[in-house]
Design a protein around this motif. Structure first.
Motif, short mmCIF file in Angstrom:
data_model
loop_
_atom_site.label_atom_id
_atom_site.label_comp_id
_atom_site.label_asym_id
_atom_site.label_seq_id
_atom_site.Cartn_x
_atom_site.Cartn_y
_atom_site.Cartn_z
N TRP A 87 13.42 23.29 -15.27
CA TRP A 87 14.51 22.91 -14.82
C TRP A 87 15.14 23.48 -13.59
CZ3 TRP A 87 17.91 19.27 -16.24
CH2 TRP A 87 19.24 19.21 -16.21
N PHE A 100 22.80 21.16 -18.80
CA PHE A 100 21.33 20.56 -19.65
C PHE A 100 21.66 19.23 -20.27
CE2 PHE A 100 20.80 25.34 -19.92
CZ PHE A 100 20.20 25.39 -19.05
N ASN A 126 19.84 16.14 -24.85
CA ASN A 126 18.80 15.97 -26.05
C ASN A 126 17.77 17.23 -25.92
OD1 ASN A 126 17.75 15.40 -23.65
ND2 ASN A 126 15.93 14.27 -24.20
N TRP A 127 18.31 18.28 -25.39
CA TRP A 127 17.71 19.53 -25.23
C TRP A 127 17.74 20.11 -26.32
CZ3 TRP A 127 16.71 22.98 -20.54
CH2 TRP A 127 16.07 22.13 -19.31
N PRO A 128 16.52 21.16 -26.61
CA PRO A 128 16.76 21.71 -28.01
C PRO A 128 17.60 22.98 -28.07
CG PRO A 128 14.66 22.47 -26.49
CD PRO A 128 15.37 21.14 -25.95
N VAL A 143 21.68 26.41 -26.50
CA VAL A 143 21.86 25.67 -25.27
C VAL A 143 22.97 25.47 -25.00
CG1 VAL A 143 21.82 23.40 -26.63
CG2 VAL A 143 20.78 23.53 -24.33
N THR A 189 11.45 32.10 -26.01
CA THR A 189 12.52 31.04 -26.08
C THR A 189 13.75 31.93 -25.82
OG1 THR A 189 12.92 31.21 -28.44
CG2 THR A 189 11.22 29.34 -27.19
N ILE A 195 15.95 27.10 -25.82
CA ILE A 195 15.32 26.57 -24.85
C ILE A 195 13.96 27.27 -24.49
CG2 ILE A 195 15.44 25.99 -22.38
CD1 ILE A 195 18.50 26.17 -22.60
N LYS A 210 10.30 25.12 -20.19
CA LYS A 210 11.35 24.17 -20.06
C LYS A 210 12.26 24.37 -19.07
CE LYS A 210 13.60 20.60 -22.66
NZ LYS A 210 12.65 19.49 -22.43
N LEU A 211 13.05 25.62 -19.28
CA LEU A 211 14.05 26.22 -18.47
C LEU A 211 13.28 26.63 -16.95
CD1 LEU A 211 16.82 27.46 -18.07
CD2 LEU A 211 15.74 29.50 -18.70
N HIS A 228 24.16 26.62 -19.52
CA HIS A 228 24.37 25.67 -18.59
C HIS A 228 24.39 26.51 -17.22
CE1 HIS A 228 24.62 22.36 -21.44
NE2 HIS A 228 25.86 23.00 -21.83
#
Length: 597
Positions: A254, A238, A241-243, A228, A223, A246, A250-251, A232
């Motif tokens: 995106w 982002f 609601n993103w953790p 987060v 991670t 990251i 997930k990244l 950006h």
């Protein structure tokens, strides 16, 4: 003094008015009186078309005189749409900080002014000044009210629709791009998105099979190590609601969505093989190896290398490595530890990758020993590693990016020394435990901490997410490379005669600098012309990053998501200015900045 908000705003506004008056009238006495003798001016393209830092009132005055006549800076005023002037603490000093905007003959800019009292004068004087170019007049980004119209209400129902046009644009069947971006990670996506908004035809090529694979294919547990709100990409923050931290996949996903949403032209499975520059035509001849194995020659005017801070894996010549009977992997080849349950592993290298891989192997049931080659900076991921990003917890991203841009190197170092001392206090128990088991610690050159290790060498530190605790407890072993005699078929033969058995050796030994990749792809002449990339030389700016180089049409962008987001803007503006004839295509001979500590 100057405790009220209106007093602070008045002081900043008065200074800007006097500054503009002194520039307009070439009043050297008034201009000198506005700066402390120990002051700093960072200009990012706005007045000099360079990214440069000038130290000291005398040097600042000389540079301003040289630039102001041709650039015609004016209309300096507090920006009402940004954070209001306020008192802040920067680099251990209290200052009035004001965000302003201004115009030049060719563009519009933003800046940050910091005022502090002068012991020998009742007036507030400039301690730091930033002037940064935001846009070129007549060539503004296609955003908001300037967004492209697309297809009109009266449609040709037999003509191509949006998807047809997108596919045709991305194929490059009958044209070459103006800009070829090599590498499709955060650096490549950031600069491609910026150039797209400036109507520069840009193609991103990446050797991976799928957009985002540069993150997706890293080790299983990865991670991001910073939070987060710092990370950006341009134009598309982002979701809220993103953790906080990251996950890599997930990244990566995106990145795919970003390419689609921003309509970026992106070729996967394409290897950049070579490039040669035609001085007469002002174009490159580059050869790509397509996904199907066929070659494609292109002739862009600009090549942007967005392959990261590091290029080629560093494989050190370790005595006996070829004799080792087990498996040897560089950290870039490591996936996860499931295949190594109940096996023995040596991980050579104690930076972020080495520690994370060791912890992943341990969690999979392997017996792991870390091999430390050199002293390493260790800091807990919370709160210590996040101290550098504290400003991003409040205010707007736009303001915080400008604040980050505004800090001259001298003061940035001073700030990070203070942050490092603070983190050492937070991490005292862990650091003492590491020293007890023989781990060699350092805190960066001059105590400047992990960020300057990154900026100078791209590594040499670890954000502790648990591996250091395992080392302290003895659950992950530790040996010093200096105590290893050589590697043998069974593992590591120590100088005391002991053999530490291993089935796997992971070389978490980092990467060679980008100049090695430049030499491989473009040849020795161009590599020598460009010189070192990344780190600091005789100037107070990263070498050959985000700016024109001595090789026309060759650019470099790298770094964290935040660095790429911020600096892609300035790189794109330079390429646009060259295209419109406002700027030469090659950097002037580099000159050392004014002396700095």
């Amino acid at each position: 003094m100057l405790g009220r908000t209106d007093d602070i705003s008045t002081a900043a506004g008065n200074w800007l008015a006097q500054f503009e008056s002194a520039l307009t009238t070439s009043d050297e006495i008034q201009l000198r009186s506005l700066f402390h003798s120990d002051s700093y001016w960072r200009d990012v393209l706005a007045l000099s078309w360079n990214i440069q830092t000038i130290n000291g009132a005398d040097a600042i005055l000389k540079e301003l005189k040289a630039r102001a006549i041709s650039v015609s800076p004016g209309r300096f005023r507090i920006d009402p749409d940004r954070a209001a002037p306020r008192k802040v603490m920067r680099a251990g000093a209290t200052a009035i900080e004001a965000i302003f905007k201004f115009d030049t003959a060719e563009g519009r800019g933003s800046g940050i002014l910091r005022l502090t009292p002068d012991a020998g004068d009742v007036r507030m004087k400039a301690w730091t000044l930033l002037t940064a170019l935001d846009e070129l007049k007549g060539f503004e980004e296609q955003l908001g009210t300037s967004r492209p119209r697309g297809q009109s209400y009266s449609r040709d129902f037999r003509g191509p629709n949006w998807l047809d046009l997108r596919k045709a644009a991305a194929e490059y069947a009958d044209r070459d791009p103006d800009v070829l971006v090599v590498g499709g990670g955060q650096a490549g996506l950031s600069i491609a998105a910026r150039l797209k908004q400036l109507r520069i035809d840009t193609l991103v090529v990446d050797r991976e099979a799928r957009i985002g694979d540069n993150w997706r294919n890293r080790y299983h547990a990865l991670t991001l190590h910073n939070q987060v709100q710092v990370n950006h990409l341009p134009y598309m923050p982002f979701p809220p609601n993103w953790p906080i931290y990251i996950p890599k996949d997930k990244l990566a996903n995106w990145f795919e969505a970003y390419v689609e949403s921003m309509e970026l032209n992106y070729w996967t499975g394409n290897e950049f093989e070579s490039g040669a520059y035609d001085e007469t035509e002002g174009r490159w001849s580059v050869v790509l190896r397509r996904a199907d194995g066929s070659p494609r020659e292109m002739h862009p005017r600009h090549v942007v290398m967005a392959t990261g801070v590091s290029g080629i894996p560093n494989l050190p010549d370790i005595p006996g490595l070829k004799k080792f009977a087990g498996t040897v992997l560089h950290s870039s080849q490591y996936g996860d530890g499931e295949a190594w349950k109940d096996k023995k592993a040596l991980v050579i290298g104690t930076g972020n990758s080495g520690h994370d891989i060791a912890q992943d192997l341990h969690s999979s049931g392997a017996r792991v020993t870390l091999v430390q080659r050199s002293s390493t900076l260790i800091t807990n991921i919370e709160p210590s590693a996040q101290l550098a990003y504290a400003a991003y917890n409040e205010g707007t991203l736009e303001d915080n990016d400008l604040i980050a841009t505004s800090m001259p190197l001298v003061l940035a170092k001073r700030s990070h020394v203070m942050l490092t001392e603070q983190s050492k206090k937070f991490d005292q128990e862990l650091l003492e435990g590491l020293e007890r088991v023989g781990f060699k610690l350092d805190y960066g050159e001059g105590g400047t901490g992990w960020q300057f290790k990154y900026l100078t060498r791209g590594g040499g530190y670890y954000f502790n997410v648990g591996c250091s605790d395992l080392v302290v407890k003895g659950q992950i072993g530790l040996i010093q490379f200096s105590d290893v005699h050589s590697l043998v078929a069974e593992g590591a033969r120590m100088k005391n005669g002991e053999t530490i058995a291993a089935d796997l050796i992971v070389l978490a030994t980092g990467y060679k600098g980008q100049e090695h990749l430049v030499r491989k792809l473009f040849g020795g002449e161009i590599a020598d012309r460009v010189g070192p990339i990344w780190g600091f030389g005789d100037t107070q700016e990263l070498r050959n990053m985000y700016t024109r180089t001595a090789q026309p049409g060759l650019w470099f962008i790298a770094g964290s998501l935040a660095q790429c987001r911020i600096n892609s803007k300035y790189l794109a503006l330079q390429i646009k200015a060259i295209k419109e004839g406002l700027l030469p295509n090659v950097a002037l001979a580099a000159k050392p900045d004014a002396a700095f500590a």
